[in-house]
Design an enzyme around this catalytic site. Structure first.
Site, PDB file in Angstrom:
ATOM      1  N   HIS A 125      30.978  40.667  11.037  1.00 49.63           N
ATOM      2  CA  HIS A 125      30.944  41.982  11.690  1.00 49.63           C
ATOM      3  C   HIS A 125      32.319  42.485  12.120  1.00 49.63           C
ATOM      4  CE1 HIS A 125      27.930  44.732  14.036  1.00 49.63           C
ATOM      5  NE2 HIS A 125      28.613  45.378  13.111  1.00 49.63           N
TER       6      HIS A 125
ATOM      7  N   CYS B  78      28.462  44.113  19.694  1.00 46.98           N
ATOM      8  CA  CYS B  78      28.767  43.011  18.773  1.00 46.98           C
ATOM      9  C   CYS B  78      30.222  42.959  18.317  1.00 46.98           C
ATOM     10  CB  CYS B  78      27.857  43.095  17.548  1.00 46.98           C
ATOM     11  SG  CYS B  78      26.099  42.985  17.929  1.00 46.98           S
TER      12      CYS B  78
END
Length: 485
Positions: A126, A76
């Site tokens: 993130h 990610c």
């Protein structure tokens, strides 16, 4: 929601709009729709008949279809950092989740903001991470400070969550709000609101969904009812002992995907209604794939196609006239930023390491890419050392996959004759010349990046990172143990 009702609503979304042409403008709007962990193989337009993605299938019929879009580092945060900066992971330093992208990084929003664009970000971020010494994942529920937003002004963001039905976010003032219901749907509504308010000026919007990333069984019930797990067909590389659980996981994964497809249709319809479809460049893609029990494992990081290949569509009617065209040669994550900037007529900063393929795309040529780099400098979390994780470097061409670990050649596949990567050719005498060719390409790519391919601990020390959990625990004879089958 039964199947007939779903298709009725979908019909209203994708057929009920009047496509409105608008005045040509030099600077296109840019919308990036990012799904998390959606692998390339699970798309109707790619021949997967059991998944319901009518909006994306129709969108693909008007788009450039990248058959070999590859996540350079299929995790990610590294994907996000490489996408936003156009740099490779060992340059920007995000090769491990939950580490902070440096403030000094020059990103997509900052580049376009300097060109007069309005900037907006919605969903999963993130990239704020946590500082050295803080509890692992401690930053996931905290607001991202204004100076850490990398140029994005409109801000409806949470660092990380996978609780899609009880999801909150922080706004521009760090005030906390709750997304009502399944967060994909109100996030899409927020995106439409941003677009409507900024339709007269160029804007860049990133809409970052959490699904179909696990948990696999949390999509709205009406979408879960669309799939009968017992009737789903699996990829042949799912071992027999995992097939029952794989079907259940796949059904839940599909439910998330169809919910996203439904929301995506609403987003596209809003552009048509506002009359800005022609002048809007839309990228739909994912950060990485999901093994979904192929080879008996879940999730990502690994160099197999279920992990590294992602769906990727670009629609830009003003330049490509809503005609579908397939791009076969591979494109890597760092190449996306310069290619988008090139298509937008924006100068590419010197800090960008990826290649701009916009001249090829605009001249209707195949992109000039023989291979793209794939890597995992540091294995971690679900594929940590104690779970078989290993450092690797490799390449993906339009036909072959080649990867090596610290001991030497590890994997070699002919993806044309072996699309499920079940026959490893590495080390076989009859494929020695092919392996030599792949090794030569890989060494050239590593030399270009000044990548020394060192053990994971070297990179963690260079960036002053600590391992989370017990990721650093490994056998003392780590470099001598046998390879995984």
């Amino acid at each position: 929601m039964n199947l007939a009702y779903f298709f009725f609503l979908t019909f209203l979304l994708i057929e009920g709009s009047n496509y409105t042409h608008s005045e040509k403008r030099d600077s296109p709007n840019l919308i990036i729709v990012l799904a998390d962990q959606w692998r390339a193989q699970e798309m109707g337009y790619e021949g997967q008949k059991q998944i319901i993605t009518p909006n994306l299938d129709r969108f693909a019929s008007q788009s450039l279809i990248f058959e070999n879009a590859v996540a350079t580092l299929p995790v990610c945060a590294p994907w996000r950092a490489s996408f936003l900066t156009g740099q490779y992971p060992l340059t920007h330093g995000i090769f491990y989740n939950d580490k902070p992208l440096p403030n000094e990084a020059l990103t997509l929003a900052e580049i376009l903001k300097a060109e007069g664009y309005q900037t907006g970000y919605i969903g999963k971020w993130h990239l704020n991470g946590h500082q050295r010494g803080e509890e692992p994942f401690s930053g996931r529920d905290k607001p991202v400070p204004a100076d850490r937003r990398q140029g994005w002004d409109y801000w409806k963001v949470r660092e990380v969550t996978h609780n899609y039905n009880n999801s909150f976010y922080f706004d521009e003032k760090d005030e906390k709000h709750t997304w009502p219901g399944y967060d994909v749907f109100p996030q899409t509504d927020s995106a439409i609101s941003f677009i409507s308010k900024n339709k007269k000026n160029p804007f860049v919007l990133m809409l970052s969904y959490g699904p179909p990333h696990d948990p696999y069984f949390s999509a709205p019930e009406e979408f879960q009812k669309l799939y009968d797990a017992s009737k789903l067909q699996l990829r042949p590389n799912v071992p027999e002992e995992f097939q029952d659980s794989a079907r259940r996981v796949l059904a839940g994964y599909y439910a998330h995907a169809t919910a996203i497809d439904y929301a995506f249709g609403k987003l596209i319809r809003s552009l048509d209604s506002l009359g800005i479809s022609d002048q809007t460049l839309i990228l739909f893609t994912s950060e990485h794939g999901d093994m979904l029990m192929s080879k008996g494992v879940l999730k990502k990081q690994r160099p197999w196609d279920e992990s590294i290949k992602v769906p990727m569509l670009i629609r830009y009617p003003e330049k490509f006239a809503n005609r579908s065209r397939r791009i076969k040669n591979p494109i890597g994550t760092p190449d996306l930023l310069p290619t988008l900037l090139g298509l937008s007529g924006v100068k590419i900063p010197e800090s960008v390491e990826g290649k701009d393929f916009s001249p090829d795309l605009l001249s209707e040529k195949e992109i000039s890419s023989d291979a793209v780099l794939i890597m995992l400098p540091v294995p971690f979390h679900e594929w940590r050392f104690g779970n078989g994780g290993r450092e690797y470097r490799g390449i993906r061409t339009d036909r072959y996959t080649y990867a090596k670990d610290l001991k030497g050649p590890w994997l070699l596949y002919d993806n044309e004759t072996d699309p499920y990567q079940m026959n490893n050719l590495a080390g076989k005498p009859e494929y020695q010349e092919l392996q030599h060719q792949m090794e030569k390409i890989l060494q050239k790519k590593l030399a270009e990046r000044k990548d020394e391919f060192l053990p994971a601990d070297e990179y963690m020390a260079r960036w002053n990172y600590l391992y989370d959990r017990n990721d650093s625990l490994r056998a003392s004879n780590y470099l001598e143990i046998n390879r995984l089958p």
